[in-house]
Design an enzyme around this catalytic site. Structure first.
Site, PDB file in Angstrom:
ATOM      1  N   ASP A  23       0.844  -1.201   0.000  1.00 38.10           N
ATOM      2  CA  ASP A  23       0.000   0.000   0.000  1.00 38.10           C
ATOM      3  C   ASP A  23       0.875   1.244   0.000  1.00 38.10           C
ATOM      4  O   ASP A  23       1.802   1.349   0.822  1.00 38.10           O
ATOM      5  CB  ASP A  23      -0.879   0.035   1.255  1.00 38.10           C
ATOM      6  N   LYS A  80      -8.249   0.382  -5.111  1.00 36.81           N
ATOM      7  CA  LYS A  80      -9.418  -0.257  -4.501  1.00 36.81           C
ATOM      8  C   LYS A  80     -10.718   0.433  -4.907  1.00 36.81           C
ATOM      9  O   LYS A  80     -10.757   1.657  -5.067  1.00 36.81           O
ATOM     10  CB  LYS A  80      -9.299  -0.217  -2.968  1.00 36.81           C
ATOM     11  N   ARG A 164      -5.767 -20.847   6.935  1.00 37.60           N
ATOM     12  CA  ARG A 164      -5.948 -22.225   7.430  1.00 37.60           C
ATOM     13  C   ARG A 164      -7.341 -22.753   7.087  1.00 37.60           C
ATOM     14  O   ARG A 164      -7.499 -23.914   6.708  1.00 37.60           O
ATOM     15  CB  ARG A 164      -5.725 -22.279   8.942  1.00 37.60           C
ATOM     16  N   GLY A 213      -2.846  -7.466   8.353  1.00 37.63           N
ATOM     17  CA  GLY A 213      -2.083  -7.602   9.596  1.00 37.63           C
ATOM     18  C   GLY A 213      -0.635  -8.012   9.435  1.00 37.63           C
ATOM     19  O   GLY A 213       0.049  -8.261  10.426  1.00 37.63           O
ATOM     20  N   GLY A 234      -0.064  -3.663   4.022  1.00 38.60           N
ATOM     21  CA  GLY A 234      -0.729  -2.365   4.028  1.00 38.60           C
ATOM     22  C   GLY A 234      -0.053  -1.388   4.957  1.00 38.60           C
ATOM     23  O   GLY A 234       0.974  -0.784   4.650  1.00 38.60           O
ATOM     24  N   SER A 235      -0.620  -1.284   6.167  1.00 32.60           N
ATOM     25  CA  SER A 235      -0.134  -0.308   7.138  1.00 32.60           C
ATOM     26  C   SER A 235       1.236  -0.676   7.688  1.00 32.60           C
ATOM     27  O   SER A 235       1.950   0.169   8.212  1.00 32.60           O
ATOM     28  CB  SER A 235      -1.145  -0.215   8.285  1.00 32.60           C
TER      29      SER A 235
END
EC number: 4.3.3.6
Length: 291
Positions: A23, A80, A164, A213, A234-235
């Protein structure tokens, strides 16, 4: 969309396999990502951590800002759109974006219907937290799937859970008899041909990335070892202490995800990771959007 166009789009997405998609909010960040070895960048006015912090309605980024990022790098640029907002997708196609991410990170425009991705020439990326969601998006024309995770938290637990879950459900399909696949397709609400593909090949018909995450090289390697074919970050990069070094380390981690010695080396002295939010401290906002 013609069948051969969809096959081409799936092959375009396959070319990102083994890569990291980052990002970025401006041309400078895009150039940092490209120099670090990113396979592509995601142009975003506000990264997920900021969207989560500020709240309100989040929409497609300004086309002018996206075009500035397109002009700054030679790698593919993604952007996006809101779930179900086909006009935002039409705008991105008009400015010749390389990939469109129909994303739960933005506020959904439609609570029932996703964009009919077969109406577009541009390949689409979509999030999924289980096999049913993944195959439904593929049936709509998605060329690439990613886990939803819980964006903007820096907490990997949701992405791990989704990867998973998908792997377990793929193994379950593989263990079915041929004549049981029709019932499985009915339960998943998808065409039987997609279930037959999973049964035969043991994987999705499109490339499958991890997202949500991922904040450290170890996080990226974990998702690769769990079966991801690449990662979105991302972040986690530009909210950290040393974005340039961390971006490069995450790219190396995806390439060397089975080599603990290299992972140890590249994890050293990266500065502070993004502070992050534990999943138990928040309401799960984004992963539940768009089923």
């Amino acid at each position: 969309m013609a069948e051969n166009r969809y096959e081409l789009n799936k092959n375009l997405a396959q070319m990102l396999k083994g890569g990291v998609i980052m990002d970025v909010q401006n041309p400078e960040q895009a150039r940092i990502a490209e120099a670090a070895g990113a396979a592509a960048v995601m142009a975003l006015e506000r990264i997920p951590a900021d969207i989560r912090a500020v709240g309100g309605v989040s929409r497609m980024s300004d086309p002018k800002m996206i075009k500035e990022i397109q002009g700054a790098v030679s790698i593919p640029v993604m952007a996006k759109v809101r779930i179900g907002h086909f006009v935002e997708a039409q705008i991105l196609e008009a400015i010749e974006i390389d990939y469109i991410d129909e994303s739960e990170v933005l506020s959904p425009a439609d609570n029932r219907f996703h964009v009919d991705k077969k109406e577009f020439q541009v390949p689409f990326v979509c999030g999924a937290k289980d096999l049913g969601e993944a195959l439904r998006r593929i049936a709509e024309g998605a060329s690439m799937i990613r886990t939803k995770g819980e964006p903007g938290t820096g907490d990997i637990v949701q992405a791990v859970r989704h990867m998973r879950m998908m792997s377990q459900e793929i193994r379950r399909i593989q263990n079915l008899r041929e004549d049981e696949l029709y019932v499985a397709a009915k339960d998943l609400q998808v065409p039987v041909e997609l279930v037959q593909y999973v049964h035969k090949h043991g994987k999705l018909p499109v490339v499958n990335f991890a997202a949500g995450g991922i904040a450290t090289p170890a996080d990226a390697a974990l998702m690769m070892q769990l079966g991801a074919e690449g990662v979105f970050v991302g972040s986690g990069i530009f909210k950290s202490g040393d974005p340039i070094k961390r971006a490069s380390a995450i790219v190396k981690a995806v390439t060397n995800y089975r080599n603990p010695q290299i992972l140890a080396q590249i994890s050293e002295d990266l500065g502070e990771a993004m502070v992050g939010i534990n999943e138990n401290e928040i309401q799960i906002l984004m992963a539940e959007r768009g089923k």
